[in-house]
Motif scaffolding. Structure first.
Motif, PDB file in Angstrom:
ATOM      1  N   THR A   1      35.089  45.184  43.497  1.00 32.83           N
ATOM      2  CA  THR A   1      34.861  45.313  42.059  1.00 32.83           C
ATOM      3  C   THR A   1      35.961  44.865  40.997  1.00 32.83           C
ATOM      4  N   THR A   2      37.160  45.244  41.367  1.00 35.58           N
ATOM      5  CA  THR A   2      38.318  45.265  40.702  1.00 35.58           C
ATOM      6  C   THR A   2      38.580  43.568  40.383  1.00 35.58           C
ATOM      7  N   MET A   3      38.326  42.972  41.372  1.00 37.22           N
ATOM      8  CA  MET A   3      38.516  41.454  41.340  1.00 37.22           C
ATOM      9  C   MET A   3      37.736  40.844  40.458  1.00 37.22           C
ATOM     10  N   ALA A   4      36.454  41.506  40.465  1.00 38.08           N
ATOM     11  CA  ALA A   4      34.825  41.086  39.934  1.00 38.08           C
ATOM     12  C   ALA A   4      35.316  41.345  38.206  1.00 38.08           C
ATOM     13  N   SER A   5      36.040  42.300  38.093  1.00 43.64           N
ATOM     14  CA  SER A   5      36.535  42.564  36.616  1.00 43.64           C
ATOM     15  C   SER A   5      37.571  41.553  36.212  1.00 43.64           C
ATOM     16  N   VAL A   6      38.384  41.086  36.896  1.00 42.21           N
ATOM     17  CA  VAL A   6      39.503  40.104  36.468  1.00 42.21           C
ATOM     18  C   VAL A   6      38.624  38.975  36.269  1.00 42.21           C
ATOM     19  N   ALA A   7      37.688  38.446  37.038  1.00 42.93           N
ATOM     20  CA  ALA A   7      36.908  37.201  36.822  1.00 42.93           C
ATOM     21  C   ALA A   7      36.006  37.234  35.513  1.00 42.93           C
ATOM     22  N   GLU A   8      35.726  38.561  35.036  1.00 44.66           N
ATOM     23  CA  GLU A   8      35.033  38.937  33.990  1.00 44.66           C
ATOM     24  C   GLU A   8      35.799  38.391  32.841  1.00 44.66           C
ATOM     25  N   MET A   9      36.937  38.543  32.853  1.00 44.07           N
ATOM     26  CA  MET A   9      37.995  38.586  31.828  1.00 44.07           C
ATOM     27  C   MET A   9      38.717  37.239  31.481  1.00 44.07           C
ATOM     28  N   LEU A  10      38.691  36.359  32.536  1.00 47.66           N
ATOM     29  CA  LEU A  10      38.969  35.122  32.687  1.00 47.66           C
ATOM     30  C   LEU A  10      38.228  34.069  31.616  1.00 47.66           C
ATOM     31  N   THR A  11      39.214  33.194  30.759  1.00 48.80           N
ATOM     32  CA  THR A  11      38.793  32.198  29.921  1.00 48.80           C
ATOM     33  C   THR A  11      39.098  30.993  30.324  1.00 48.80           C
ATOM     34  N   PRO A  12      38.731  29.742  29.676  1.00 47.19           N
ATOM     35  CA  PRO A  12      39.259  28.487  30.068  1.00 47.19           C
ATOM     36  C   PRO A  12      40.508  28.292  29.794  1.00 47.19           C
ATOM     37  N   ASP A  13      41.244  29.150  29.105  1.00 48.59           N
ATOM     38  CA  ASP A  13      42.749  28.671  28.373  1.00 48.59           C
ATOM     39  C   ASP A  13      43.455  29.471  29.134  1.00 48.59           C
ATOM     40  N   VAL A  14      42.994  29.983  30.297  1.00 48.55           N
ATOM     41  CA  VAL A  14      44.345  30.734  31.328  1.00 48.55           C
ATOM     42  C   VAL A  14      45.203  29.776  31.905  1.00 48.55           C
ATOM     43  N   ALA A  15      44.833  28.482  31.813  1.00 42.24           N
ATOM     44  CA  ALA A  15      45.803  27.428  32.445  1.00 42.24           C
ATOM     45  C   ALA A  15      45.757  26.164  31.621  1.00 42.24           C
ATOM     46  N   ASP A  16      46.527  25.199  31.641  1.00 44.89           N
ATOM     47  CA  ASP A  16      46.409  24.010  30.882  1.00 44.89           C
ATOM     48  C   ASP A  16      46.185  22.561  32.007  1.00 44.89           C
ATOM     49  N   GLY A  17      46.092  23.314  33.097  1.00 38.03           N
ATOM     50  CA  GLY A  17      45.716  21.991  34.099  1.00 38.03           C
ATOM     51  C   GLY A  17      44.446  22.339  34.800  1.00 38.03           C
ATOM     52  N   ASP A  18      44.252  21.702  35.995  1.00 37.24           N
ATOM     53  CA  ASP A  18      42.999  21.952  36.748  1.00 37.24           C
ATOM     54  C   ASP A  18      43.230  23.057  37.730  1.00 37.24           C
ATOM     55  N   LEU A  19      41.966  23.950  37.814  1.00 43.89           N
ATOM     56  CA  LEU A  19      42.300  25.181  38.809  1.00 43.89           C
ATOM     57  C   LEU A  19      41.218  24.948  39.966  1.00 43.89           C
ATOM     58  N   LEU A  20      41.740  25.534  40.949  1.00 43.30           N
ATOM     59  CA  LEU A  20      40.718  25.296  42.105  1.00 43.30           C
ATOM     60  C   LEU A  20      40.748  26.538  42.791  1.00 43.30           C
ATOM     61  N   PHE A  21      39.787  27.641  42.794  1.00 44.28           N
ATOM     62  CA  PHE A  21      39.535  28.882  43.361  1.00 44.28           C
ATOM     63  C   PHE A  21      39.184  28.657  44.635  1.00 44.28           C
ATOM     64  N   VAL A  22      39.925  29.438  45.646  1.00 40.39           N
ATOM     65  CA  VAL A  22      39.424  29.483  47.090  1.00 40.39           C
ATOM     66  C   VAL A  22      39.582  30.846  47.647  1.00 40.39           C
ATOM     67  N   PRO A  23      38.495  31.280  48.444  1.00 34.65           N
ATOM     68  CA  PRO A  23      38.879  32.694  49.185  1.00 34.65           C
ATOM     69  C   PRO A  23      39.712  32.823  49.834  1.00 34.65           C
ATOM     70  N   ALA A  24      40.636  33.829  49.941  1.00 31.56           N
ATOM     71  CA  ALA A  24      41.826  34.139  50.862  1.00 31.56           C
ATOM     72  C   ALA A  24      41.459  34.278  52.384  1.00 31.56           C
ATOM     73  N   ARG A  25      40.297  34.791  52.350  1.00 28.07           N
ATOM     74  CA  ARG A  25      39.908  34.887  53.990  1.00 28.07           C
ATOM     75  C   ARG A  25      38.367  34.587  54.217  1.00 28.07           C
ATOM     76  N   GLY A  26      37.735  34.842  55.175  1.00 30.40           N
ATOM     77  CA  GLY A  26      36.506  34.630  55.721  1.00 30.40           C
ATOM     78  C   GLY A  26      35.769  35.912  55.444  1.00 30.40           C
ATOM     79  N   GLY A  27      34.848  36.115  56.121  1.00 31.10           N
ATOM     80  CA  GLY A  27      33.743  37.449  56.224  1.00 31.10           C
ATOM     81  C   GLY A  27      34.609  38.488  56.522  1.00 31.10           C
ATOM     82  N   ILE A  28      34.758  39.490  55.484  1.00 31.28           N
ATOM     83  CA  ILE A  28      35.415  40.868  55.986  1.00 31.28           C
ATOM     84  C   ILE A  28      34.246  41.920  55.815  1.00 31.28           C
ATOM     85  N   GLY A  29      33.141  41.632  55.938  1.00 26.84           N
ATOM     86  CA  GLY A  29      32.157  42.674  56.019  1.00 26.84           C
ATOM     87  C   GLY A  29      31.417  42.975  54.538  1.00 26.84           C
TER      88      GLY A  29
END
Ligand code: F6P
Length: 253
Positions: A66-94
């Motif tokens: 839920t904390t990471m979800a609130s980080v996601a909520e606060m992100l805006t397109p101007d967070v970076a000047d280049g291309d971003l690619l988001f990946v999950p750090a690990r597979g299923g952890i339940g």
């Protein structure tokens, strides 16, 4: 700001920075255990911190919660000047879908007009399953991307709370409780000394490889998480930036 001087938050940040032996500590006012808006403030502080670190194209590995979800909520397109690619750090952890890293990746990509990848693997994989899973071309490509992440942003949780939220089996619950685990991050459970007492067997980032990631941001607040934060930070790479709240910080000092 003047407010941060008066309330002593600046002082607390300096004290904790020294004590915890990490790269930086950012504290927001309040206690997210008692005031839900404080978690939003943590999210905002993390989003701002990401902005200071991101230059050009970047791969960002993230965990769920839920904390990471609130980080996601606060992100805006101007967070970076280049291309971003988001990946999950690990597979299923339940986790339930809403708390999964895959979901957070999709939200972050959506809020920043960028791309994301998903990692659909079962929770808890056996040795044989692991060997065949990593041969899958899609999965091995995502694993390669995770390994080359420029930034890792992750949550920290209280061990028993996390084990319950994940509907951990009775036998693993016995291990976690028996070993007096107090904290959890990326599927690893830690005791007060920062020793790993249990881990969810899945693919993706391993604790041993964290120090290879150039930038790491840990986001966790609330007085109930102070023991968890302290325990995990004993293992965290020194490059870690902690974003927390006064509630947790007061008990960490
Ligand atoms: O399960 C993903 C995860 O990031 C855990 O590693 C961490 O303990 C937890 O979520 C934190 O969740 P929350 O922010 O909801 O407390």
């Amino acid at each position: 700001s003047v407010m941060r001087e008066v309330t002593g938050i600046n002082e607390m940040e300096k004290l904790l920075h020294k004590k915890l032996n990490i790269s930086k500590v950012i504290i927001v006012a309040g206690d997210s255990d008692h005031s839900p808006w404080v978690k939003k403030e943590i999210g905002l502080a993390a989003a701002n911190c990401m902005k200071t670190l991101l230059r050009g194209d970047n791969i960002i590995a993230v965990t769920g919660g839920t904390t990471m979800a609130s980080v996601a909520e606060m992100l805006t397109p101007d967070v970076a000047d280049g291309d971003l690619l988001f990946v999950p750090a690990r597979g299923g952890i339940g986790e339930d879908v809403k708390n999964q890293a895959n979901t957070i990746c999709a939200m972050m990509a959506d809020h920043t007009d960028s791309k994301h990848r998903v990692l659909y693997v079962p929770d808890e994989v056996s040795e044989e399953m692991y060997k065949s899973i990593i041969k899958d071309p899609h999965i091995s490509e995502v694993l390669r991307l995770i390994k080359s992440a420029d930034l890792l942003v992750h949550g920290i949780g209280e061990a028993i709370t996390m084990a319950q939220r994940r509907k951990t089996s009775a036998s693993n619950m016995d291990i976690i409780k028996g070993a007096k685990a107090v904290g959890e991050a990326f599927g690893y459970y830690f005791n007060e000394d920062g020793q790993v007492v249990h881990k969810v067997e899945t693919i993706g980032i391993r604790l041993e490889n964290l120090s290879e990631v150039p930038n790491v941001i840990a986001v966790a607040g609330g007085s109930s998480k102070s023991k968890a934060i302290r325990a995990y930070l004993k293992k965290a790479p020194p490059s870690t930036i902690l974003i927390t709240d006064e509630g947790a910080a007061k008990s960490l000092i």
